[in-house]
Scaffold this motif. Structure first.
Motif, PDB file in Angstrom:
ATOM      1  N   VAL A 132       0.728  -0.985   0.041  1.00 40.20           N
ATOM      2  CA  VAL A 132      -0.047   0.013   0.141  1.00 40.20           C
ATOM      3  C   VAL A 132       1.001   1.207  -0.072  1.00 40.20           C
ATOM      4  O   VAL A 132       0.589   2.079  -0.813  1.00 40.20           O
ATOM      5  N   ILE A 133       1.882   1.131   0.728  1.00 42.39           N
ATOM      6  CA  ILE A 133       2.744   2.662   1.105  1.00 42.39           C
ATOM      7  C   ILE A 133       3.425   2.655  -0.239  1.00 42.39           C
ATOM      8  O   ILE A 133       3.812   3.859  -0.732  1.00 42.39           O
ATOM      9  N   ARG A 146      -2.565   8.494   4.635  1.00 42.18           N
ATOM     10  CA  ARG A 146      -2.068   9.434   5.890  1.00 42.18           C
ATOM     11  C   ARG A 146      -3.337   9.443   6.855  1.00 42.18           C
ATOM     12  O   ARG A 146      -3.016   9.098   8.090  1.00 42.18           O
ATOM     13  N   LYS A 147      -4.587   9.526   6.356  1.00 45.10           N
ATOM     14  CA  LYS A 147      -5.510   9.449   7.234  1.00 45.10           C
ATOM     15  C   LYS A 147      -5.570   8.116   7.994  1.00 45.10           C
ATOM     16  O   LYS A 147      -5.996   8.059   9.327  1.00 45.10           O
ATOM     17  N   LEU A 177       4.336   6.873   7.519  1.00 46.09           N
ATOM     18  CA  LEU A 177       3.999   8.337   7.478  1.00 46.09           C
ATOM     19  C   LEU A 177       5.321   8.863   6.698  1.00 46.09           C
ATOM     20  O   LEU A 177       5.028  10.085   6.292  1.00 46.09           O
ATOM     21  N   LEU A 178       6.336   8.663   7.155  1.00 42.18           N
ATOM     22  CA  LEU A 178       7.771   9.133   6.602  1.00 42.18           C
ATOM     23  C   LEU A 178       7.757   8.937   4.841  1.00 42.18           C
ATOM     24  O   LEU A 178       7.962  10.112   4.122  1.00 42.18           O
ATOM     25  N   GLU A 184       4.302  13.191  -0.784  1.00 43.80           N
ATOM     26  CA  GLU A 184       3.234  14.341  -0.856  1.00 43.80           C
ATOM     27  C   GLU A 184       4.170  15.655  -1.413  1.00 43.80           C
ATOM     28  O   GLU A 184       3.761  16.468  -1.839  1.00 43.80           O
ATOM     29  N   GLY A 185       5.655  15.303  -1.541  1.00 49.46           N
ATOM     30  CA  GLY A 185       6.430  16.238  -2.146  1.00 49.46           C
ATOM     31  C   GLY A 185       7.123  17.322  -1.132  1.00 49.46           C
ATOM     32  O   GLY A 185       7.398  18.345  -1.297  1.00 49.46           O
ATOM     33  N   ALA A 186       6.908  17.049   0.125  1.00 49.77           N
ATOM     34  CA  ALA A 186       7.675  17.998   1.385  1.00 49.77           C
ATOM     35  C   ALA A 186       9.217  17.920   1.134  1.00 49.77           C
ATOM     36  O   ALA A 186       9.905  17.086   0.429  1.00 49.77           O
TER      37      ALA A 186
END
Length: 407
Positions: A132-133, A146-147, A177-178, A184-186
């Motif tokens: 999934v990740i 994330r949710k 989460l990392l 997400e493009g952080a």
């Protein structure tokens, strides 16, 4: 959405395969082969029957149902589960590559997340999480992931207060989460800051992120920091070394590349691919001198037996076998070149087995070793001498006398 008639039939056949192999929901080792065979046939058939683009859902639904059923079945397996998991993940990988649109991809993600509720046994559930990740990276899907993970995390952190082992579950969730944060493009600095905020189990995840982002300098630095503290037997050590070596070579850091390659050769002297790469760095003349140093440093090292064999250094090969009382894969060669010294290894094992033997089962092990000696020059008389020694030492062990009477 209701299952199609064909999908229902496949699920029925799958459940029947497990029922045939299981007794009270337990598949013993004698029936594992039948189960693997039946499931393999069903999966192959499903791949044919659900091969059209609009049939991807039936294929996915069936394979996921099979995955859950395997997970819920107790079994006496020896590696078959790992093979099954790889097979299923490969099918899902292919499905992800041909899903027609984002709506269907979201449907697949929602289906999986709904079933990550403990119904899949933990070690098989981990593989589903990793899948999934590693997929579903469109913005709306990242938000769903994330949710889902953030909702799961507080319960695990609370449980960790009473069960310290939950720490590993918490760190796994934070690694997920990392990866989501990175997807997400952080900015990479923000990703690093989050990684530094928890535990020390984020190295593998950060290396993956650095590589995906093309952050080669950061990747190199993390590899350099991680490797000194790792055991030679860690599952990641060789992969990390290979990647760092690749980076050094791509950057023209030839001295560091060669130093690492030499270290890897000493750590894994039996690996053919490392030997070939290391050997290619020397001319024949240079290698003749280098080999003497290597032979001296690796003398008696059982792991270096393939190296000794490739270099036709048979005295070293025999010495390494004697050092561990183990021929490795070279008994035929050593028997021909050093029959008496090779026979002595069997003498050692016979004496050791006799020392441990306490019943007929142990005496039969001694007998099997003596029988192996019969094919060696001087083997029959050596086996007979050992048998006589054991009879004299243990004259009251009737079971032993019975087992050794043919010698």
């Amino acid at each position: 959405m209701a299952d199609s008639e064909k999908l229902r039939e496949y699920k029925k056949k799958m459940r029947a395969a497990f029922s045939r192999a299981a007794h009270y929901n337990f598949v013993d080792w004698r029936h594992m082969g039948y189960l693997v065979h039946d499931i393999d046939e069903l999966l192959d058939s499903a791949l044919q029957d659900f091969s059209l683009p609009d049939q991807w859902w039936d294929l996915f639904n069936f394979t996921f149902a099979t995955y859950i059923k395997w997970s819920k079945t107790n079994m006496q397996e020896s590696g078959q589960t790992r093979g099954f998991v790889y097979q299923i993940l490969g099918i899902w990988e292919n499905i992800c590559g041909c899903i027609p649109d984002e709506k269907d991809e979201t449907k697949m993600l929602d289906f999986i997340l709904k079933r990550l509720d403990g119904r899949i046994v933990d070690y098989m559930e981990d593989d589903v999480y990793h899948f999934v990740i590693g997929h579903f990276r469109k913005p709306s899907m990242l938000a769903k992931k994330r949710k889902f993970i953030e909702a799961k995390l507080p319960g695990l952190e609370e449980a960790m207060q009473e069960d310290p082992y939950k720490k590993f579950e918490v760190e796994k969730c934070k690694n997920y989460l990392l990866q989501i944060l990175a997807d997400e493009g952080a900015p990479i600095e923000e990703v690093e800051k989050y990684a530094a905020s928890y535990g020390d189990d984020h190295t593998e995840q950060m290396l993956k992120i650095y590589r995906e982002r093309g952050e080669t300098d950061r990747e190199m630095k993390l590899l350099q920091e991680a490797l000194p503290g790792m055991s030679d037997w860690s599952r990641n050590t060789l992969a990390y070394e290979e990647r760092l070596k690749e980076i050094y070579l791509s950057k023209g850091m030839t001295e560091k590349y060669f130093d690492l390659l030499e270290t890897m050769f000493y750590e894994h002297p039996g690996r053919e691919e490392i030997y070939k790469e290391y050997r290619s760095r020397f001319t024949d003349e240079e290698w003749a001198g280098k080999r003497e140093t290597l032979l001296k440093n690796l003398r008696g090292n059982w792991d270096a037996m393939p190296f000794f064999a490739r270099e036709k250094q048979y005295d070293y090969l025999m010495e390494a076998a004697e050092n561990m009382h183990d021929f490795g894969n070279y008994e035929k060669l050593l028997k021909e070149l050093y029959p008496d010294r090779s026979l002595a290894i069997y003498v050692y094992h016979a004496d050791a087995a006799m020392e441990d033997a306490r019943d007929r089962r142990g005496y039969r092990k001694v007998k099997r070793i003596l029988k192996k000696m019969l094919t060696y020059p001087h083997g029959p008389e050596t086996a007979a001498q050992l048998a006589e020694k054991y009879r004299k030492t243990y004259p009251r062990r009737t079971s032993l006398l019975e087992e050794l009477k043919e010698f």
